[in-house]
Design an enzyme around this catalytic site. Structure first.
Site, PDB file in Angstrom:
ATOM      1  N   ARG A 155       1.347 -11.608  13.208  1.00 26.99           N
ATOM      2  CA  ARG A 155       0.557 -10.973  14.265  1.00 26.99           C
ATOM      3  C   ARG A 155       0.279 -11.915  15.434  1.00 26.99           C
ATOM      4  O   ARG A 155      -0.098 -11.459  16.513  1.00 26.99           O
ATOM      5  CB  ARG A 155      -0.769 -10.456  13.706  1.00 26.99           C
ATOM      6  CG  ARG A 155      -0.623  -9.287  12.752  1.00 26.99           C
ATOM      7  CD  ARG A 155      -1.959  -8.972  12.093  1.00 26.99           C
ATOM      8  NE  ARG A 155      -1.880  -7.801  11.245  1.00 26.99           N
ATOM      9  CZ  ARG A 155      -1.439  -7.837   9.979  1.00 26.99           C
ATOM     10  NH1 ARG A 155      -1.049  -9.006   9.461  1.00 26.99           N
ATOM     11  NH2 ARG A 155      -1.398  -6.735   9.253  1.00 26.99           N
ATOM     12  N   LYS A 183       3.444   1.650  12.550  1.00 26.43           N
ATOM     13  CA  LYS A 183       3.018   1.563  13.941  1.00 26.43           C
ATOM     14  C   LYS A 183       3.008   0.095  14.380  1.00 26.43           C
ATOM     15  O   LYS A 183       2.808  -0.806  13.553  1.00 26.43           O
ATOM     16  CB  LYS A 183       1.651   2.244  14.144  1.00 26.43           C
ATOM     17  CG  LYS A 183       0.495   1.637  13.346  1.00 26.43           C
ATOM     18  CD  LYS A 183      -0.116   0.463  14.057  1.00 26.43           C
ATOM     19  CE  LYS A 183      -1.009  -0.328  13.164  1.00 26.43           C
ATOM     20  NZ  LYS A 183      -1.226  -1.719  13.631  1.00 26.43           N
ATOM     21  N   ARG A 193       0.821  -1.211   0.000  1.00 27.73           N
ATOM     22  CA  ARG A 193       0.000   0.000   0.000  1.00 27.73           C
ATOM     23  C   ARG A 193       0.856   1.262   0.000  1.00 27.73           C
ATOM     24  O   ARG A 193       0.504   2.266  -0.621  1.00 27.73           O
ATOM     25  CB  ARG A 193      -0.921   0.002   1.226  1.00 27.73           C
ATOM     26  CG  ARG A 193      -1.898  -1.159   1.245  1.00 27.73           C
ATOM     27  CD  ARG A 193      -2.898  -1.020   2.371  1.00 27.73           C
ATOM     28  NE  ARG A 193      -3.855  -2.112   2.361  1.00 27.73           N
ATOM     29  CZ  ARG A 193      -4.917  -2.169   3.145  1.00 27.73           C
ATOM     30  NH1 ARG A 193      -5.162  -1.183   4.003  1.00 27.73           N
ATOM     31  NH2 ARG A 193      -5.746  -3.197   3.080  1.00 27.73           N
ATOM     32  N   HIS A 239      11.061  -2.909  14.838  1.00 30.90           N
ATOM     33  CA  HIS A 239      10.941  -1.490  14.522  1.00 30.90           C
ATOM     34  C   HIS A 239      12.032  -0.647  15.165  1.00 30.90           C
ATOM     35  O   HIS A 239      12.639   0.209  14.508  1.00 30.90           O
ATOM     36  CB  HIS A 239       9.566  -0.971  14.962  1.00 30.90           C
ATOM     37  CG  HIS A 239       8.445  -1.484  14.128  1.00 30.90           C
ATOM     38  ND1 HIS A 239       7.125  -1.154  14.363  1.00 30.90           N
ATOM     39  CD2 HIS A 239       8.427  -2.323  13.055  1.00 30.90           C
ATOM     40  CE1 HIS A 239       6.355  -1.758  13.470  1.00 30.90           C
ATOM     41  NE2 HIS A 239       7.114  -2.477  12.679  1.00 30.90           N
ATOM     42  N   TYR A 278      19.164  -5.528   5.015  1.00 29.97           N
ATOM     43  CA  TYR A 278      18.756  -4.173   5.381  1.00 29.97           C
ATOM     44  C   TYR A 278      19.936  -3.224   5.528  1.00 29.97           C
ATOM     45  O   TYR A 278      19.854  -2.046   5.166  1.00 29.97           O
ATOM     46  CB  TYR A 278      17.944  -4.211   6.680  1.00 29.97           C
ATOM     47  CG  TYR A 278      16.756  -5.140   6.640  1.00 29.97           C
ATOM     48  CD1 TYR A 278      15.994  -5.291   5.489  1.00 29.97           C
ATOM     49  CD2 TYR A 278      16.409  -5.887   7.764  1.00 29.97           C
ATOM     50  CE1 TYR A 278      14.904  -6.155   5.450  1.00 29.97           C
ATOM     51  CE2 TYR A 278      15.322  -6.747   7.741  1.00 29.97           C
ATOM     52  CZ  TYR A 278      14.579  -6.888   6.583  1.00 29.97           C
ATOM     53  OH  TYR A 278      13.512  -7.737   6.549  1.00 29.97           O
ATOM     54  N   LEU A 281       8.689  -3.672   9.030  1.00 27.86           N
ATOM     55  CA  LEU A 281       9.116  -4.970   9.542  1.00 27.86           C
ATOM     56  C   LEU A 281       8.196  -5.414  10.684  1.00 27.86           C
ATOM     57  O   LEU A 281       7.338  -4.638  11.136  1.00 27.86           O
ATOM     58  CB  LEU A 281      10.561  -4.870  10.032  1.00 27.86           C
ATOM     59  CG  LEU A 281      11.585  -4.433   8.978  1.00 27.86           C
ATOM     60  CD1 LEU A 281      12.942  -4.208   9.620  1.00 27.86           C
ATOM     61  CD2 LEU A 281      11.680  -5.469   7.861  1.00 27.86           C
TER      62      LEU A 281
END
Length: 337
Positions: free
Chosen positions: A173, A91, A11, A73, A52, A68
């Protein structure tokens, strides 16, 4: 872009290319996954780096988007800052207040912003105007919510529900080692709303989670003192729902969907003693507007930073407190730090 093959990158990367003056210069994958990242890079005419650190060493890259897993983060935001890059970080910026503060100390003159895309949508600007907070977009609300613009009187209660039914198979998640769970995913949106609406952090919080090994959902109450509260629910099991309501002494302002798609109008309902009316806000791409605001800040227009670092610190502090409240089964006080 760190994490070029992530869902959110799909996105944000197109949005970068649509903002005048911005170019997707390079993307990076974990070592050994360069082929998958290469497919993404070809779509945008970008270079691909194997690892990275290789991207952070690219002199043509001015700013980095960190997309990531939550647990990564802080590490990569700090490394990007050390490499002299501005940072837009997905976030939650961090899973603790102290880590947010570390990022702030490392930033210096570089721009760091947490990616709460819904805050950049025109319907959010309209809500702030309706609260009587002036014309300045969707930044922090000032004071105690006493604006008269929407005729709702003093702000007393915020209700926010952010939820989305999420498939478990292979989903980061649901991995506790990667900072998974509803609180640091959809929950961030839920407690972000009262924090900007009231413009201060709560005095104390209460929460009840369910789920194992990560929290799958929660109900929570934030007490802001003087009769001001927030009532939240969030979940990875039900939805989709991204609704919030601002209840004042003489009426309310409701946003039907804070996660509007680029082709979906925003709909705001205002209920007062004088009646009910709808405010329809034309469709817009919140990700594109977020990228544009970040780019403006990088170019020196810091007023475009709708989500300043001190707000991110508050969000992390509240997230930590909700986790503690669930663990102890009682209210957690935030005033005794």
């Amino acid at each position: 872009m760190l994490g070029a093959t992530s869902h959110i990158a799909g996105r944000v990367l197109p949005a970068v290319g649509r903002v005048p003056g911005n170019v997707v210069e390079a993307v990076a994958s974990r070592p050994g996954r360069v082929a998958a990242a290469g497919e993404v890079a070809r779509r945008f005419g970008a270079r691909v780096h194997d690892g990275y650190d290789a991207l952070l060493g690219d002199p043509e890259v001015d700013a980095v988007y960190v997309a990531l897993p939550n647990s990564e983060h802080v590490t990569w935001a700090l490394r990007a800052l050390e490499a002299g890059k501005h940072v837009l970080v997905e976030k939650p910026m961090a899973l603790s207040e102290q880590d947010c503060l570390r990022i702030g100390r490392a930033a210096g003159d570089l721009v760091v912003m947490e990616a709460y895309m819904y805050r950049f949508h025109p319907q959010q600007r309209k809500v702030v105007q309706l609260l009587g907070r002036g014309e300045e977009g969707c930044g922090e609300a000032e004071g105690r919510g006493e604006g008269e613009g929407g005729g709702i009187g003093e702000l007393r209660v915020v209700r926010a529900a952010f939820a989305y039914p999420t498939p478990v198979e292979g989903n980061i998640r649901f991995d506790p080692a990667l900072g998974g769970g509803a609180t640091w995913d959809v929950g961030c949106y839920a407690f972000d709303v009262p924090l900007w609406a009231f413009g201060v952090e709560p005095c104390r919080v209460w929460a009840r989670f369910h789920g194992d090994p990560v929290d799958l959902g929660a109900v929570a109450v934030l007490d802001f003192g003087d009769g001001r509260s927030a009532v939240l629910d969030y979940s990875l099991e039900y939805g989709p729902r991204a609704h919030y309501e601002l209840q004042g002494t003489r009426g309310s302002i409701s946003v039907r969907n804070a996660w509007t798609t680029p082709h979906e109008d925003g709909v705001i309902t205002v209920v007062t003693l004088d009646g009910v009316r709808e405010e329809v806000v034309p469709a817009a791409d919140a990700y594109e507007l977020q990228v544009a605001a970040f780019a403006d800040a990088v170019r020196g227009r810091r007023e475009s930073l709708v989500v300043p670092l001190d707000h991110s610190v508050r969000v992390a502090r509240v997230g930590e407190a909700l986790i503690r409240a669930n663990a102890v089964g009682d209210w957690v006080d935030l005033t005794s730090r």
